[in-house]
Design an enzyme around this catalytic site. Structure first.
Site, PDB file in Angstrom:
ATOM      1  CG  ASP A 118       5.598   4.026   1.746  1.00 57.45           C
ATOM      2  OD1 ASP A 118       5.549   4.639   2.829  1.00 57.45           O
ATOM      3  OD2 ASP A 118       4.618   3.914   0.997  1.00 57.45           O
ATOM      4  CG  PHE A 139      -1.878   1.204   1.158  1.00 63.14           C
ATOM      5  CD1 PHE A 139      -3.132   1.074   0.572  1.00 63.14           C
ATOM      6  CD2 PHE A 139      -1.498   2.455   1.623  1.00 63.14           C
ATOM      7  CE1 PHE A 139      -3.998   2.159   0.462  1.00 63.14           C
ATOM      8  CE2 PHE A 139      -2.356   3.551   1.516  1.00 63.14           C
ATOM      9  CZ  PHE A 139      -3.603   3.399   0.944  1.00 63.14           C
TER      10      PHE A 139
END
Lengths: 341, 341
Positions: free
Chosen positions: A167, A58
């Site tokens: 991330d 995600f």
């Protein structure tokens, strides 16, 4: 930047610029054809570069970050996407100690697929300019990968000239017991880009010197940041230092993980696969229905806890959670499990 | 949402959902093939829909909004883009009264291109799901289009099932003398989507009932807004009402525009094409060099003014600018022009 998705969007842009710039001689010398063709979204000015991401990842819900997101269909249905590649993210068997060999094979299998994609896409003139990955896949089920996996991934990225974007939007700012979760991986050198948001109050990214664009204004927005949020961040960072919160996270995390493992042994027909670093922890329930039922019962006992993936309970407490709070959580979790049993 | 680009990103998503939903029977019934294919960015789950935008448009710098942006090459160079179509935005001759016929032909030429694209892309199985347009192209040179152009554009959008997105990020919140610039266009019905940011403190969009998704969470982020900014916006809206600022903008804008037209007559070898609504005004200089020189001299006289397009001076004063301030600006502008002359 303004949010995690924006940070990742701009990290992609930074990778594209760096990749194309390395192909130029001298760097920064745009051809007339590039300047004209980009205005109508055509190559060579708008090149056909790609971003490699991982199954269950995600990275945000703007259209480009959504093209690198593969956690839930409802996020992606009907959305126009870049035809970018996706590789398998390691899926481990637990406990890790017991399945060392099998999990190491899983790492190699995933890395082989990454290399295959890097190679095939280069041959197909759609080279991978960036690889984006979470240190622990959060939304996708709190899936972790080994330091060894990340070390080898970084080597592959360098070998094929792709920027490695870590991330840290959900994992950053202390919850792993270090400021950044990827610090646990003993990487040979810093990742090319580290993106952040959420706990950091503001969002953005760090990057290495080599990723820097030669020209000004190529990464830019008219909003230019929110100074009020920087003050909040400064205060938060001071508290993290003053109250030694990274150390606290390590202690509380250890207590929580041990407690979860104990519950897993006690209720082995309900729970499995306790995993995670710091307080970035999760445990699987036997079925999605059981997971939802447990979450509901926990809520009735005053514990706000989230699900992720298909059957995981994901812990994401604040950095100030102390050992006695962990005890409260574990007690109430046990009493819920006893009722269900 | 968090910024203008995010608003437009999500407006695109809303258009894609609405377009695909109209093709479904019953709406909201996703096929297994859609649910599976979207996870790897492939059709039919990730459909090949497009967004139509206009030459010289600026809608943001995330990758999807950048695909709809066509103002400066440096924004777009090296960036991966969706291969979405672009139509010509009307370019008028000034003064408008003198060139009514020619400008109306220009409208028709541009609308014919829009219709051609809508038709060709439908035939080519890459239908246009949304059309995005600024009421006045700001970054691209303060280019305006007639109410008639917008009325006909809306009809075309409806005819081909494309959502009409009016990007009011720069033009919204009063600077046109109405709350929203598109209110000047007497559209037959409200646009499908109106996006906003900047002066509004927060960003987001309004949309019509028909654009609403049937399922929850399809437009979503974990950040969920900044309540502090909503309080700021509330205070700003109160001041706009209490001090009758829309009326003030109309008065000051009229004064500024008359003044610019006067200067244009006086210095016809330096200036041309005064245009705009409210205080969203601009005037062209004969050359880009002259424009930059004038901006520099204005700055030395304490006037902060921006350029846009290749040779425009763009006025974007605060809503509180009064007629006496307009006089100060016009006086200093005149003295700069006299020096250059």
């Amino acid at each position: 930047m303004m949010c995690g998705a924006c940070s990742n969007e701009n990290a992609f842009k930074q990778c594209f610029m760096a990749y194309r710039n390395r192909e130029r001689c001298p760097p920064g010398s745009f051809t007339e054809e590039e300047k004209t063709s980009c205005m109508t979204n055509c190559p060579p000015g708008s090149p056909d570069l790609t971003i490699l991401s991982f199954q269950n990842a995600f990275h945000g819900r703007t259209l480009a970050t959504l093209s690198a997101t593969h956690s839930k269909a409802i996020h992606k249905l009907d959305m126009v996407a870049f035809k970018w590649p996706m590789a398998r993210f390691p899926q481990y068997c637990y406990p890790l100690d017991e399945f060392k060999c099998k999990n190491s094979e899983e790492d190699e299998k995933c890395l082989a697929q990454v290399e295959d994609i890097l190679c095939q896409y280069k041959k197909g003139n759609r080279p991978v300019a960036g690889i984006i990955i979470e240190p622990i896949q959060s939304e996708g089920g709190n899936n972790e990968a080994s330091p060894c996996f990340f070390q080898k991934l970084q080597k592959l990225a360098k070998q094929y000239g792709a920027g490695l974007i870590i991330d840290e939007v959900q994992t950053g700012c202390g919850a792993s017991g270090k400021m950044w979760c990827h610090e646990h991986f003993n990487l040979e050198c810093p990742p090319d880009i580290v993106t952040f948001a959420k706990k950091m109050q503001i969002s953005g990214y760090f990057h290495t010197e080599e990723m820097t664009a030669k020209e000004t204004y190529r990464i830019f927005n008219t909003w230019m940041g929110d100074p009020g949020k920087v003050l909040l961040l400064e205060a938060i960072l001071k508290v993290i230092q003053k109250d030694n919160l990274l150390c606290l996270v390590q202690k509380t995390g250890q207590k929580l993980k041990c407690g979860l493992l104990e519950l897993e042994r006690e209720f082995c027909f309900l729970l499995d696969s306790t995993r995670g670093i710091g307080t970035l922890l999760a445990v699987n329930c036997t079925t999605p229905q059981l997971r939802d039922e447990i979450l509901k019962c926990l809520k009735q006992k005053g514990i706000q806890c989230g699900g992720s993936g298909t059957r995981s309970i994901r812990l994401r407490p604040a950095l100030i959670l102390q050992e006695q709070h962990a005890d409260i959580f574990l007690d109430r979790f046990r009493s819920v499990l006893q009722c269900i049993k």
